[in-house]
Design a protein around this motif. Structure first.
Motif, short mmCIF file in Angstrom:
data_model
loop_
_atom_site.label_atom_id
_atom_site.label_comp_id
_atom_site.label_asym_id
_atom_site.label_seq_id
_atom_site.Cartn_x
_atom_site.Cartn_y
_atom_site.Cartn_z
N GLY A 8 0.81 -1.09 0.06
CA GLY A 8 0.03 0.08 -0.02
C GLY A 8 0.77 1.42 0.06
N GLY A 9 2.18 1.24 0.12
CA GLY A 9 2.96 2.20 0.41
C GLY A 9 2.99 2.71 -1.35
N GLY A 10 3.64 4.01 -1.36
CA GLY A 10 3.75 4.62 -2.86
C GLY A 10 4.01 6.11 -2.69
N SER A 11 3.98 6.89 -3.75
CA SER A 11 4.03 8.37 -3.69
C SER A 11 3.03 9.05 -3.95
N VAL A 12 2.79 10.14 -3.35
CA VAL A 12 1.63 11.05 -3.32
C VAL A 12 2.03 12.42 -2.75
N GLU A 13 1.00 13.22 -3.30
CA GLU A 13 1.31 14.48 -3.08
C GLU A 13 0.76 15.14 -1.53
N ALA A 14 1.34 16.19 -0.92
CA ALA A 14 0.86 16.50 0.15
C ALA A 14 -0.69 16.68 0.18
N GLY A 15 -1.37 16.38 1.32
CA GLY A 15 -2.60 16.23 1.22
C GLY A 15 -3.45 14.74 0.80
N ALA A 40 12.45 7.40 8.90
CA ALA A 40 12.81 8.40 7.92
C ALA A 40 14.33 8.53 7.63
N PRO A 41 14.88 8.91 6.56
CA PRO A 41 16.11 8.83 6.39
C PRO A 41 17.08 9.82 7.47
N GLY A 42 17.91 9.15 7.89
CA GLY A 42 18.88 9.92 8.99
C GLY A 42 18.06 9.94 10.52
N LYS A 43 16.89 9.34 10.56
CA LYS A 43 16.26 9.50 11.81
C LYS A 43 15.96 8.01 12.34
N GLU A 44 15.61 8.04 13.63
CA GLU A 44 15.51 6.87 14.47
C GLU A 44 14.13 6.21 14.01
N ARG A 45 13.98 5.23 14.18
CA ARG A 45 12.52 4.36 13.98
C ARG A 45 11.71 5.14 14.99
N ASP A 89 5.81 12.93 6.81
CA ASP A 89 5.42 11.53 6.70
C ASP A 89 6.33 10.56 5.80
N THR A 90 7.02 11.20 5.04
CA THR A 90 7.86 10.19 4.23
C THR A 90 8.68 9.47 5.01
N ALA A 91 8.72 8.18 4.88
CA ALA A 91 9.58 7.19 5.69
C ALA A 91 9.37 5.73 5.24
N VAL A 92 9.89 4.71 5.39
CA VAL A 92 9.84 3.63 5.37
C VAL A 92 8.88 2.98 6.61
N TYR A 93 7.50 2.38 6.37
CA TYR A 93 6.59 2.07 7.25
C TYR A 93 6.74 0.50 7.38
N SER A 94 6.62 -0.08 8.79
CA SER A 94 6.84 -1.49 8.85
C SER A 94 5.74 -1.77 10.10
N CYS A 95 5.09 -3.04 9.80
CA CYS A 95 4.47 -3.44 11.01
C CYS A 95 4.96 -4.30 11.77
N HIS A 96 4.58 -4.61 13.02
CA HIS A 96 5.18 -5.24 14.09
C HIS A 96 4.17 -5.77 14.70
N LEU A 97 4.37 -7.29 15.06
CA LEU A 97 3.27 -7.97 15.90
C LEU A 97 4.20 -8.15 17.20
N ARG A 98 3.57 -8.13 18.15
CA ARG A 98 4.19 -8.22 19.58
C ARG A 98 3.11 -8.90 20.47
N GLN A 110 7.44 1.62 1.59
CA GLN A 110 8.07 3.01 1.23
C GLN A 110 6.71 4.16 1.03
N VAL A 111 6.88 5.25 1.89
CA VAL A 111 5.80 6.05 1.55
C VAL A 111 6.59 7.57 1.38
N THR A 112 6.23 8.06 0.06
CA THR A 112 7.10 9.31 -0.10
C THR A 112 5.86 10.34 -0.41
N VAL A 113 6.08 11.23 0.27
CA VAL A 113 4.96 12.36 -0.05
C VAL A 113 5.78 13.80 -0.39
N SER A 114 5.28 14.26 -1.50
CA SER A 114 5.97 15.37 -2.09
C SER A 114 5.07 16.63 -1.75
#
Length: 115
Positions: A8-15, A40-45, A89-98, A110-114
């Protein structure tokens, strides 16, 4: 070994909006809390949303009112509906079961928002 597959990830415009899915290979899905994380690039999860086995939800402050986490235990699938997306909101989104005993991660989408 439980496998989680996000989509379901992809590239979308802001909004814009996207809905992420996380399909579990295990029918024990209903016994796990589920969380969505992003990095996100350069950031912690960071955790952006969580839903317990009893469907109690929680959200990171910046996504409150824009993101909705849900689950369909019969389909062994979790979702993250994202609205009013921003470039932040641009980042790699991962799901986690716990659970108390074990946990599993998906490979990420990957979710990329321009702007």
């Amino acid at each position: 070994q439980v496998q989680l597959v996000e989509s379901g990830g992809g590239s979308v415009e802001a909004g814009g909006s996207l809905t992420l899915s996380c399909v579990s290979s295990s029918k024990m899905f209903r016994f796990y809390d589920m969380e969505w994380y992003r990095q996100a690039p350069g950031k912690e999860r960071e955790q952006v949303a969580a839903i317990t086995t009893r469907r109690k939800t929680s959200y990171e402050e910046s996504v409150k009112g824009r993101f909705t986490i849900s689950r369909d235990n019969d389909a062994n699938t979790g979702y993250l509906s994202m609205n009013f997306l921003t470039p932040e909101d641009t980042a790699v989104y991962s799901c986690h079961l716990r659970s108390a005993r074990d946990d599993y991660w998906g490979q990420g989408t990957q979710v990329t928002v321009s702007s």
